[in-house]
Design a protein around this motif. Sequence first.
Motif, PDB file in Angstrom:
ATOM      1  N   LEU A 161      52.332  42.773  35.193  1.00  0.00           N
ATOM      2  CA  LEU A 161      52.154  43.912  34.915  1.00  0.00           C
ATOM      3  C   LEU A 161      51.244  44.624  35.940  1.00  0.00           C
ATOM      4  O   LEU A 161      49.792  44.145  35.961  1.00  0.00           O
ATOM      5  CB  LEU A 161      51.518  44.177  33.471  1.00  0.00           C
ATOM      6  CG  LEU A 161      52.270  43.395  32.288  1.00  0.00           C
ATOM      7  CD1 LEU A 161      51.548  43.447  31.151  1.00  0.00           C
ATOM      8  CD2 LEU A 161      53.669  44.086  32.500  1.00  0.00           C
ATOM      9  N   ASP A 162      51.353  45.404  36.838  1.00  0.00           N
ATOM     10  CA  ASP A 162      50.617  46.112  37.844  1.00  0.00           C
ATOM     11  C   ASP A 162      49.898  47.376  37.396  1.00  0.00           C
ATOM     12  O   ASP A 162      50.512  48.444  37.974  1.00  0.00           O
ATOM     13  CB  ASP A 162      51.355  46.030  38.974  1.00  0.00           C
ATOM     14  CG  ASP A 162      50.449  46.627  40.280  1.00  0.00           C
ATOM     15  OD1 ASP A 162      49.246  46.683  40.077  1.00  0.00           O
ATOM     16  OD2 ASP A 162      50.865  46.378  41.563  1.00  0.00           O
ATOM     17  N   ASP A 163      48.847  47.244  36.693  1.00  0.00           N
ATOM     18  CA  ASP A 163      48.121  48.576  36.186  1.00  0.00           C
ATOM     19  C   ASP A 163      49.343  49.573  35.501  1.00  0.00           C
ATOM     20  O   ASP A 163      49.111  50.758  35.518  1.00  0.00           O
ATOM     21  CB  ASP A 163      47.510  49.020  37.286  1.00  0.00           C
ATOM     22  CG  ASP A 163      46.089  49.852  36.764  1.00  0.00           C
ATOM     23  OD1 ASP A 163      45.598  49.541  35.721  1.00  0.00           O
ATOM     24  OD2 ASP A 163      45.585  50.759  37.611  1.00  0.00           O
ATOM     25  N   LEU A 181      50.832  38.003  34.205  1.00  0.00           N
ATOM     26  CA  LEU A 181      49.477  38.204  35.496  1.00  0.00           C
ATOM     27  C   LEU A 181      49.375  39.800  35.359  1.00  0.00           C
ATOM     28  O   LEU A 181      50.309  40.384  35.477  1.00  0.00           O
ATOM     29  CB  LEU A 181      50.087  37.973  36.761  1.00  0.00           C
ATOM     30  CG  LEU A 181      49.100  38.464  37.781  1.00  0.00           C
ATOM     31  CD1 LEU A 181      47.780  37.820  37.944  1.00  0.00           C
ATOM     32  CD2 LEU A 181      49.938  38.215  39.415  1.00  0.00           C
ATOM     33  N   ILE A 182      48.090  40.192  34.692  1.00  0.00           N
ATOM     34  CA  ILE A 182      47.887  41.582  34.499  1.00  0.00           C
ATOM     35  C   ILE A 182      46.991  41.905  35.290  1.00  0.00           C
ATOM     36  O   ILE A 182      45.853  41.693  35.601  1.00  0.00           O
ATOM     37  CB  ILE A 182      47.511  41.598  32.953  1.00  0.00           C
ATOM     38  CG1 ILE A 182      48.406  41.088  32.142  1.00  0.00           C
ATOM     39  CG2 ILE A 182      46.927  43.252  32.699  1.00  0.00           C
ATOM     40  CD1 ILE A 182      47.978  41.272  30.697  1.00  0.00           C
ATOM     41  N   VAL A 183      47.299  42.858  36.104  1.00  0.00           N
ATOM     42  CA  VAL A 183      46.442  43.725  37.211  1.00  0.00           C
ATOM     43  C   VAL A 183      45.748  45.297  36.360  1.00  0.00           C
ATOM     44  O   VAL A 183      46.973  46.031  36.178  1.00  0.00           O
ATOM     45  CB  VAL A 183      46.977  44.089  38.518  1.00  0.00           C
ATOM     46  CG1 VAL A 183      45.854  44.929  39.532  1.00  0.00           C
ATOM     47  CG2 VAL A 183      47.778  42.824  39.051  1.00  0.00           C
ATOM     48  N   ILE A 241      42.515  43.780  29.848  1.00  0.00           N
ATOM     49  CA  ILE A 241      42.202  42.318  30.268  1.00  0.00           C
ATOM     50  C   ILE A 241      41.373  41.506  29.425  1.00  0.00           C
ATOM     51  O   ILE A 241      41.309  40.387  29.633  1.00  0.00           O
ATOM     52  CB  ILE A 241      41.827  42.375  31.716  1.00  0.00           C
ATOM     53  CG1 ILE A 241      40.483  42.969  31.896  1.00  0.00           C
ATOM     54  CG2 ILE A 241      43.169  42.835  32.614  1.00  0.00           C
ATOM     55  CD1 ILE A 241      40.020  42.733  33.295  1.00  0.00           C
ATOM     56  N   LYS A 242      40.705  42.111  28.654  1.00  0.00           N
ATOM     57  CA  LYS A 242      39.497  41.096  28.036  1.00  0.00           C
ATOM     58  C   LYS A 242      39.978  39.949  27.180  1.00  0.00           C
ATOM     59  O   LYS A 242      39.285  39.171  26.930  1.00  0.00           O
ATOM     60  CB  LYS A 242      38.651  42.174  27.124  1.00  0.00           C
ATOM     61  CG  LYS A 242      39.092  42.531  25.803  1.00  0.00           C
ATOM     62  CD  LYS A 242      38.316  43.513  25.150  1.00  0.00           C
ATOM     63  CE  LYS A 242      38.708  44.031  23.840  1.00  0.00           C
ATOM     64  NZ  LYS A 242      37.568  45.241  23.471  1.00  0.00           N
ATOM     65  N   ILE A 251      40.142  37.245  36.924  1.00  0.00           N
ATOM     66  CA  ILE A 251      39.522  37.090  38.241  1.00  0.00           C
ATOM     67  C   ILE A 251      39.261  38.526  38.681  1.00  0.00           C
ATOM     68  O   ILE A 251      39.709  39.799  38.556  1.00  0.00           O
ATOM     69  CB  ILE A 251      40.449  36.573  39.051  1.00  0.00           C
ATOM     70  CG1 ILE A 251      41.049  34.962  38.620  1.00  0.00           C
ATOM     71  CG2 ILE A 251      40.193  36.820  40.523  1.00  0.00           C
ATOM     72  CD1 ILE A 251      42.034  34.527  39.368  1.00  0.00           C
ATOM     73  N   VAL A 252      37.800  38.595  39.307  1.00  0.00           N
ATOM     74  CA  VAL A 252      37.319  39.941  39.894  1.00  0.00           C
ATOM     75  C   VAL A 252      37.466  39.737  41.303  1.00  0.00           C
ATOM     76  O   VAL A 252      37.022  38.999  41.758  1.00  0.00           O
ATOM     77  CB  VAL A 252      35.971  40.097  39.470  1.00  0.00           C
ATOM     78  CG1 VAL A 252      35.335  41.596  39.826  1.00  0.00           C
ATOM     79  CG2 VAL A 252      36.006  40.299  37.741  1.00  0.00           C
TER      80      VAL A 252
END
Length: 183
Positions: free
Chosen positions: A106-108, A135-137, A144-145, A151-152
């Motif tokens: 999921l890209d934003d 995988l969430i961007v 995302i919490k 990962i930052v």
Amino acid sequence: GSIEFSGKNLVDLDLVNFRNKTGYVPQDVFLFSDTIANNIAFGRENASLDMMKKAAESAGVSEDIEGFTNKYDTLLGERGVNLSGGQKQRISIARALIRDPDLLILDDCLSAVDITTEKQILKSLNSDSKKNSSLIVSHRISTIKHADLIIVLEEGLLIESGTHQELSDLGGVYSDMIMNQDA
């Protein structure tokens, strides 16, 4: 030095099969000038109406679709011009979910939905996550919490990683993002 998925190095995977079991939802949605049903079913041969409805429900868009006169047979204008930004994104999420992916990226893609709808979608994805990895961007902390690992990145470099609580307690970039988004 390597990237692994389910304990296997990506170079050792059958990439065609791996890609077929991956669902991707970009921030900039592309919908076809076709029915909602065909937009959701794209990429999954012989998708039944029940499968489409389940994917739409998980994506938080089923009520919207049922509200249209022609429901799943509603014809979309070019790039889904007759839908809101949030409806487009949720139909795109349903398109990825109907594939029953092993990996969901999921890209934003939740940026155009309200917080309540976002929570509903994430709750639904979380209940399905026993069968897949996500995988969430996102720039939104609320998105995302609850991730197992956050990962930052800054200018392409990993600068922090951990759970929401670990990163909150760290007092670094992630903690600053929380403060700025709560303000």
